[in-house]
Structures are given as C-alpha cells and as structure tokens.
Design an enzyme around this catalytic site. Structure first.
Site, PDB file in Angstrom:
ATOM      1  N   ARG A   1       0.888  -1.179   0.000  1.00  0.00           N
ATOM      2  CA  ARG A   1       0.000   0.000   0.000  1.00  0.00           C
ATOM      3  C   ARG A   1       0.912   1.211   0.000  1.00  0.00           C
ATOM      4  NH1 ARG A   1      -5.271   1.439   3.577  1.00  0.00           N
ATOM      5  NH2 ARG A   1      -6.096   0.058   1.974  1.00  0.00           N
TER       6      ARG A   1
ATOM      7  N   HIS B   1      -7.599   1.100  -6.297  1.00  0.00           N
ATOM      8  CA  HIS B   1      -7.775   0.197  -5.145  1.00  0.00           C
ATOM      9  C   HIS B   1      -8.497  -1.071  -5.634  1.00  0.00           C
ATOM     10  CE1 HIS B   1      -7.889  -1.130  -1.143  1.00  0.00           C
ATOM     11  NE2 HIS B   1      -8.708  -0.273  -0.579  1.00  0.00           N
TER      12      HIS B   1
ATOM     13  N   GLN C   1     -10.246  -3.653  -3.200  1.00  0.00           N
ATOM     14  CA  GLN C   1     -11.522  -3.191  -2.657  1.00  0.00           C
ATOM     15  C   GLN C   1     -12.655  -3.492  -3.632  1.00  0.00           C
ATOM     16  OE1 GLN C   1     -12.276  -1.648   0.391  1.00  0.00           O
ATOM     17  NE2 GLN C   1     -14.318  -2.160  -0.325  1.00  0.00           N
TER      18      GLN C   1
ATOM     19  N   ASP D   1     -17.418   7.315  -0.854  1.00  0.00           N
ATOM     20  CA  ASP D   1     -16.174   7.116  -0.098  1.00  0.00           C
ATOM     21  C   ASP D   1     -15.851   8.440   0.580  1.00  0.00           C
ATOM     22  OD1 ASP D   1     -13.719   6.144   0.836  1.00  0.00           O
ATOM     23  OD2 ASP D   1     -12.693   6.319  -1.099  1.00  0.00           O
TER      24      ASP D   1
ATOM     25  N   CYS E   1     -16.357   1.675   1.093  1.00  0.00           N
ATOM     26  CA  CYS E   1     -15.174   0.843   1.376  1.00  0.00           C
ATOM     27  C   CYS E   1     -14.721   0.946   2.823  1.00  0.00           C
ATOM     28  CB  CYS E   1     -14.039   1.209   0.425  1.00  0.00           C
ATOM     29  SG  CYS E   1     -13.399   2.878   0.653  1.00  0.00           S
TER      30      CYS E   1
ATOM     31  N   ARG F   1     -13.647  -8.460   1.820  1.00  0.00           N
ATOM     32  CA  ARG F   1     -12.244  -8.198   1.494  1.00  0.00           C
ATOM     33  C   ARG F   1     -11.440  -9.483   1.684  1.00  0.00           C
ATOM     34  NH1 ARG F   1     -10.084  -3.097   1.647  1.00  0.00           N
ATOM     35  NH2 ARG F   1      -8.284  -4.196   0.812  1.00  0.00           N
TER      36      ARG F   1
HETATM   37  N1   CP Z   1     -11.172  -0.112   2.671  1.00  0.00           N
HETATM   38  C1   CP Z   1      -9.893  -0.201   3.048  1.00  0.00           C
HETATM   39  O1   CP Z   1      -8.981  -0.376   2.242  1.00  0.00           O
HETATM   40  O2   CP Z   1      -9.704  -0.106   4.392  1.00  0.00           O
HETATM   41  P1   CP Z   1      -8.298   0.056   5.156  1.00  0.00           P
HETATM   42  O3   CP Z   1      -7.764   1.419   4.788  1.00  0.00           O
HETATM   43  O4   CP Z   1      -8.657  -0.038   6.606  1.00  0.00           O
HETATM   44  O5   CP Z   1      -7.375  -1.026   4.711  1.00  0.00           O
HETATM   45  N1  NVA Z   2     -10.050   6.836  -0.950  1.00  0.00           N
HETATM   46  C1  NVA Z   2      -9.610   6.349   0.332  1.00  0.00           C
HETATM   47  C2  NVA Z   2      -9.805   4.886   0.448  1.00  0.00           C
HETATM   48  C3  NVA Z   2      -9.428   4.316   1.791  1.00  0.00           C
HETATM   49  C4  NVA Z   2      -9.603   2.821   1.867  1.00  0.00           C
HETATM   50  C5  NVA Z   2      -8.164   6.720   0.549  1.00  0.00           C
HETATM   51  O1  NVA Z   2      -7.356   6.595  -0.388  1.00  0.00           O
HETATM   52  O2  NVA Z   2      -7.827   7.164   1.650  1.00  0.00           O
END
Ligand code: CP
Ligand code: NVA
Length: 305
Positions: free
Chosen positions: A107, A134, A137, A222, A261, A289
């Site tokens: 990530r 993502h 997700q 989101d 998400c 997930r």
């Molecule tokens: N939705 C998601 O990716 O959650 P986290 O940021 O908690 O991993």
């Molecule tokens: N759009 C959000 C998703 C988190 C899972 C971010 O990038 O922070």
C-alpha cells in the site's frame, strides 16, 4: 509472473472466476473458526509480505487472514520501520524481498512505486491501494454485489462525491464486467478523463447527484478526503451536495444497495441513517475483502484463470 496491480491485469473472465471461487470458499467454511485453514490449504508453505506506507485496518487484517486461511503465512511491515523509509530504493527492496517471500502486497501513495516494485520483484506483487486505484476493494465490492443476488452485466452503479482511487477501480471494473457507472462529482474533483475514455462508454461523469442515482442498483461513496490529502474546507463545501442521505437513496431503484469501502465519516459523505440502514451492505462488503483476496492470491499463484 502474475502481478495484481490493476483489475485489467486479470481481465473480466479471470475476475468472474475469482468471484465464483471466493463465493464457493466462503460458503464451504461458513461457521468455522476464523484461523482454521481451508480444507485444501492451497497456499500451504507460501509467505506473503505486506508493506504499508499508509494506514490500514481492513487491508492489513483481511490479507493476513486470507493467506492464513489458504494455509500460508504473512509478514507485515510498516515502511517507516524498513530501510525503504530511509531511502533504500523500491527496486532494491523488491529484489531482496523476492529472495525471502513468495508474494508482496504493498500500500503506497504514488502508483509508479507499485509498478517499480512489480518491475523488479521475482514474485507476484499486489496493489493494496495507491493514490490511483484500489482493485482489491473493488473485488470485494463485486463479490458483495453478486452475493446479494444481482447480476453484474447491465447493472447500474452510482458513485457520489470525490473522483478518487476507489472510483477509478470501479470504472475499470465496469468495462471489464459490462456494467455501467455514473459518477456525480463536483467541478474540480472529477476522475481523470482518460479513465472514463478507457471504460469504452461504460462510465460517465455528471454534476447532478440525482441524475447519477436515477435507476441505480447500487449506490457507492467514499471519504471526501483520502489519505495523504489536506483537509480542505473548500473541498468539503463542494462535496456537501453529494452527501448520500435518505432522500438520495430514495431516488435510486427501490431496494438499491449502499456500499462504502470504509473508513466512513458519518455526517459527511453519508448520513448515519443510510450507512447504518437496511440498504447498507457495508459489513458484508468489509468481510468480503477477506474472501475476495483469497481468490486474488490464488490467481497470483496460477491457481485460478
Ligand atoms: N477499505 C480499506 O482499504 O480499508 P483500510 O484502509 O482499513 O485497509
Ligand atoms: N479513498 C480512500 C480509500 C481508503 C480505503 C483513501 O485513499 O484514503
């Protein structure tokens, strides 16, 4: 080498196969203790390394449990505690880790870092979120939609709010799995034009939230402020008309599903009555997930598709 950097890396047929596999595996272990491995333990002996340059609850725990349920093990690392955090290159990190583990999930912020990791790794690399996308997700979102009894081809998905990384992966999925996305985003916060063009007519962007939700089977939103973005009052103000509230849900198809998400900000992108209401599938979506990523891992190891 199968990297899962984007949904297109797998393609529509493999994604459909992964969703079917996820559903089957989820049903086969219903009621089991969560740490018990699946009967066939298909990734026994495999180790997944995870690198986090940003916070995470779901991605971290669901991937950890996913590899355990498949019979494998994980190593979870914060980038700030690695030499990566003090300037060792992504390429060198990729080469070194490839000698120790069987797959890497990362990530990160800049999507180019993920691509650099994949270019230099000798093992599969998985996108655990970047500023651009993502895909894991959206695998869970698709699984949740299918599990709810809806068919993906011909489905209408409405997106409300920020034209962000999660939307980018939904738009990509639409073209691969033949459903339509209408995104209502304020001026200045729309997704990249190129992403819409790549969706070959399956995605469009509108200004009016009601136009987006009209006839929608699924309504998705989101956070308005993604990780790494400044908390800007001007952005929050621009987003306010795009809040998913009961009136907006009522303008979608009767019984439309609500997805998010997570993490959520009740009172910003969604009201409590919607996210905690009967049309919300968020807890199932979050659990999925785990199930979806088990199939992503199996795809990476050539066991699906
Ligand atoms: N939705 C998601 O990716 O959650 P986290 O940021 O908690 O991993
Ligand atoms: N759009 C959000 C998703 C988190 C899972 C971010 O990038 O922070």
């Amino acid at each position: 080498m199968r990297h899962f950097l984007s949904l297109s890396d797998a393609g529509g047929d493999a994604i459909a196969a992964m969703l079917a596999d996820a559903l089957e595996r989820k049903q086969a272990r219903a009621g089991w203790a969560k740490g018990r491995a699946d009967a066939d333990a298909p990734l026994a002996g495999r180790v997944l390394a995870m690198i986090f340059e940003k916070n995470s609850t779901r991605t971290r725990v669901s991937f950890d449990m996913a590899i355990r349920q498949l019979g494998g093990q994980s190593i979870v690392m914060e980038a700030g505690q690695m030499q990566l955090g003090r300037g060792e290159t992504v390429a060198d990190t990729a080469r070194v880790l490839s000698g120790y583990v069987d797959a890497i999930m990362i990530r990160t912020d800049d999507h180019a870092k993920l691509e650099e990791m994949a270019a230099h790794a000798g093992v599969p690399v998985i996108n655990g979120l970047t500023d651009a996308s993502h895909p894991c997700q959206i695998m869970a979102d698709l699984l949740t939609i299918v599990e709810s009894g809806r068919q993906l081809p011909g489905l209408k998905v409405a997106w409300l709010g920020d034209g962000n990384n999660v939307l980018a992966s939904i738009v990509e999925a639409a073209a691969l799995l033949h459903f339509d996305v209408v995104a209502a985003c304020p001026q200045g916060f729309q997704p990249e034009e190129e992403a819409i063009v790549r969706a070959s007519g399956r995605a469009r962007v509108v200004a009016d939230p009601r136009e987006a939700v009209a006839d929608a089977d699924v309504v998705v939103t989101d956070t308005w402020i993604s990780m790494g973005q400044a908390q800007a009052e001007t952005k929050l103000r621009a987003m306010m008309p795009y809040q998913v509230d009961a009136a907006l849900m009522a303008a979608a198809k009767p019984g439309a599903a609500f997805l998010h998400c997570l993490p959520a900000h009740r009172g910003e992108e969604v009201t409590p009555e919607v996210i905690d209401g009967p049309q919300s599938l968020i807890w199932q979506e979050a659990e999925n997930r785990l199930h979806a990523q088990k199939s992503v891992l199996r795809w990476c190891f050539g066991q699906i598709g």
